[in-house]
Design a protein around this motif. Sequence first.
Motif, PDB file in Angstrom:
ATOM      1  N   THR A  64      33.757  34.914  37.401  1.00 35.58           N
ATOM      2  CA  THR A  64      34.237  35.639  38.495  1.00 35.58           C
ATOM      3  C   THR A  64      33.229  36.615  38.915  1.00 35.58           C
ATOM      4  OG1 THR A  64      36.598  35.122  38.066  1.00 35.58           O
ATOM      5  CG2 THR A  64      35.997  36.945  39.678  1.00 35.58           C
ATOM      6  N   ALA A  65      32.668  36.600  40.090  1.00 37.08           N
ATOM      7  CA  ALA A  65      31.755  37.487  40.602  1.00 37.08           C
ATOM      8  C   ALA A  65      32.709  38.112  41.343  1.00 37.08           C
ATOM      9  CB  ALA A  65      30.488  37.081  40.952  1.00 37.08           C
ATOM     10  N   GLY A  66      32.367  39.930  41.594  1.00 37.73           N
ATOM     11  CA  GLY A  66      33.223  40.534  42.723  1.00 37.73           C
ATOM     12  C   GLY A  66      32.368  41.484  43.438  1.00 37.73           C
ATOM     13  N   TYR A  67      32.414  41.631  44.660  1.00 37.78           N
ATOM     14  CA  TYR A  67      31.624  42.792  45.232  1.00 37.78           C
ATOM     15  C   TYR A  67      32.719  43.638  46.102  1.00 37.78           C
ATOM     16  CZ  TYR A  67      28.340  44.580  48.862  1.00 37.78           C
ATOM     17  OH  TYR A  67      27.660  45.340  49.609  1.00 37.78           O
ATOM     18  N   VAL A  68      32.426  44.888  45.868  1.00 38.21           N
ATOM     19  CA  VAL A  68      33.515  45.403  46.775  1.00 38.21           C
ATOM     20  C   VAL A  68      32.907  45.742  48.136  1.00 38.21           C
ATOM     21  CG1 VAL A  68      34.516  48.000  46.868  1.00 38.21           C
ATOM     22  CG2 VAL A  68      33.867  47.214  44.522  1.00 38.21           C
ATOM     23  N   LEU A  69      33.446  45.014  49.022  1.00 38.96           N
ATOM     24  CA  LEU A  69      33.193  45.270  50.413  1.00 38.96           C
ATOM     25  C   LEU A  69      33.520  46.382  51.136  1.00 38.96           C
ATOM     26  CD1 LEU A  69      31.578  43.181  52.376  1.00 38.96           C
ATOM     27  CD2 LEU A  69      33.995  42.309  52.785  1.00 38.96           C
ATOM     28  N   LYS A  70      34.863  46.843  50.793  1.00 40.43           N
ATOM     29  CA  LYS A  70      35.308  47.998  51.618  1.00 40.43           C
ATOM     30  C   LYS A  70      36.061  48.873  50.526  1.00 40.43           C
ATOM     31  CE  LYS A  70      38.442  49.474  55.147  1.00 40.43           C
ATOM     32  NZ  LYS A  70      39.496  48.807  55.786  1.00 40.43           N
ATOM     33  N   GLY A  71      36.035  49.985  50.366  1.00 38.90           N
ATOM     34  CA  GLY A  71      37.203  50.807  49.564  1.00 38.90           C
ATOM     35  C   GLY A  71      36.513  51.157  48.118  1.00 38.90           C
ATOM     36  N   ARG A  72      37.403  51.711  47.314  1.00 39.75           N
ATOM     37  CA  ARG A  72      37.258  52.082  45.944  1.00 39.75           C
ATOM     38  C   ARG A  72      38.202  51.177  45.165  1.00 39.75           C
ATOM     39  NH1 ARG A  72      38.425  57.074  44.717  1.00 39.75           N
ATOM     40  NH2 ARG A  72      39.890  57.336  46.421  1.00 39.75           N
ATOM     41  N   ALA A  73      37.588  50.853  43.861  1.00 39.25           N
ATOM     42  CA  ALA A  73      38.392  49.756  43.185  1.00 39.25           C
ATOM     43  C   ALA A  73      38.292  50.378  41.675  1.00 39.25           C
ATOM     44  CB  ALA A  73      37.812  48.494  43.245  1.00 39.25           C
ATOM     45  N   TYR A  74      39.313  49.821  40.813  1.00 45.81           N
ATOM     46  CA  TYR A  74      39.142  50.049  39.552  1.00 45.81           C
ATOM     47  C   TYR A  74      39.696  48.730  38.754  1.00 45.81           C
ATOM     48  CZ  TYR A  74      43.971  51.102  39.616  1.00 45.81           C
ATOM     49  OH  TYR A  74      45.592  51.109  39.599  1.00 45.81           O
ATOM     50  N   ILE A  75      38.954  48.355  37.556  1.00 47.52           N
ATOM     51  CA  ILE A  75      39.751  47.300  36.942  1.00 47.52           C
ATOM     52  C   ILE A  75      39.811  47.689  35.490  1.00 47.52           C
ATOM     53  CG2 ILE A  75      39.210  45.026  35.954  1.00 47.52           C
ATOM     54  CD1 ILE A  75      37.130  44.703  38.084  1.00 47.52           C
ATOM     55  N   LEU A  76      41.195  47.252  35.099  1.00 42.11           N
ATOM     56  CA  LEU A  76      41.860  47.729  33.753  1.00 42.11           C
ATOM     57  C   LEU A  76      41.520  46.509  32.944  1.00 42.11           C
ATOM     58  CD1 LEU A  76      45.170  49.579  34.710  1.00 42.11           C
ATOM     59  CD2 LEU A  76      42.661  50.791  34.181  1.00 42.11           C
ATOM     60  N   PHE A  77      41.292  46.548  31.564  1.00 36.02           N
ATOM     61  CA  PHE A  77      41.064  45.329  30.743  1.00 36.02           C
ATOM     62  C   PHE A  77      41.228  45.866  29.442  1.00 36.02           C
ATOM     63  CE2 PHE A  77      37.172  47.175  31.553  1.00 36.02           C
ATOM     64  CZ  PHE A  77      36.199  46.994  30.459  1.00 36.02           C
ATOM     65  N   GLY A  78      40.852  44.960  28.713  1.00 34.84           N
ATOM     66  CA  GLY A  78      41.059  45.422  27.136  1.00 34.84           C
ATOM     67  C   GLY A  78      42.272  45.367  26.494  1.00 34.84           C
ATOM     68  N   ASP A  79      42.344  45.930  25.215  1.00 30.16           N
ATOM     69  CA  ASP A  79      43.745  45.898  24.592  1.00 30.16           C
ATOM     70  C   ASP A  79      44.696  46.760  25.142  1.00 30.16           C
ATOM     71  OD1 ASP A  79      45.522  45.467  22.468  1.00 30.16           O
ATOM     72  OD2 ASP A  79      44.782  47.368  21.474  1.00 30.16           O
ATOM     73  N   GLY A  80      45.639  46.270  25.663  1.00 27.60           N
ATOM     74  CA  GLY A  80      46.825  47.104  26.507  1.00 27.60           C
ATOM     75  C   GLY A  80      46.206  47.713  27.832  1.00 27.60           C
ATOM     76  N   TYR A  81      45.384  46.905  28.374  1.00 34.86           N
ATOM     77  CA  TYR A  81      44.545  47.259  29.374  1.00 34.86           C
ATOM     78  C   TYR A  81      44.166  48.925  29.427  1.00 34.86           C
ATOM     79  CZ  TYR A  81      46.911  42.794  30.777  1.00 34.86           C
ATOM     80  OH  TYR A  81      47.205  41.680  30.811  1.00 34.86           O
TER      81      TYR A  81
END
Length: 133
Positions: A64-81
């Motif tokens: 997956t490739a993502g691009y933030v077109l509009k706004g502010r984002a976060y991604i949680l991942f890893g052990d227990g997010y």
Amino acid sequence: MFVEPRLKVVRSVDLSEATSQTQHALRRAGVSRENTDASRIWLGKVHTPAGYASDAHHHGEAETAGYVLKGRAYILFGDGYSERVDLEEGDFVFVPPNTPHIEGNASDTDELIWMTARSPDNIVVNLDAAPRV
């Protein structure tokens, strides 16, 4: 008889929501198997309302490739997010196959819109409930 694939334009008003979905991450397909002759790529927009985060999910074998077109984002991942990356408009991110994650809108007032590409397809595996941020 062989039918040659044809160039196809999908207008912004014709994006399809008939694709795999995760709660609070509305995916709208622009280029997909369902609306073009594409066989190894999915391209679309993902909309997340202000203050919301998607449910936990991963994309199976798809890169997956993502691009933030509009706004502010976060991604949680890893052990227990427990790991977090923050993204602003214009930032790109790569999510490896089979990586459980949660995508969130860091704004309480503005919609988040991602441009997202996946190969080989828009695989979405929703996971059991995860801790909310």
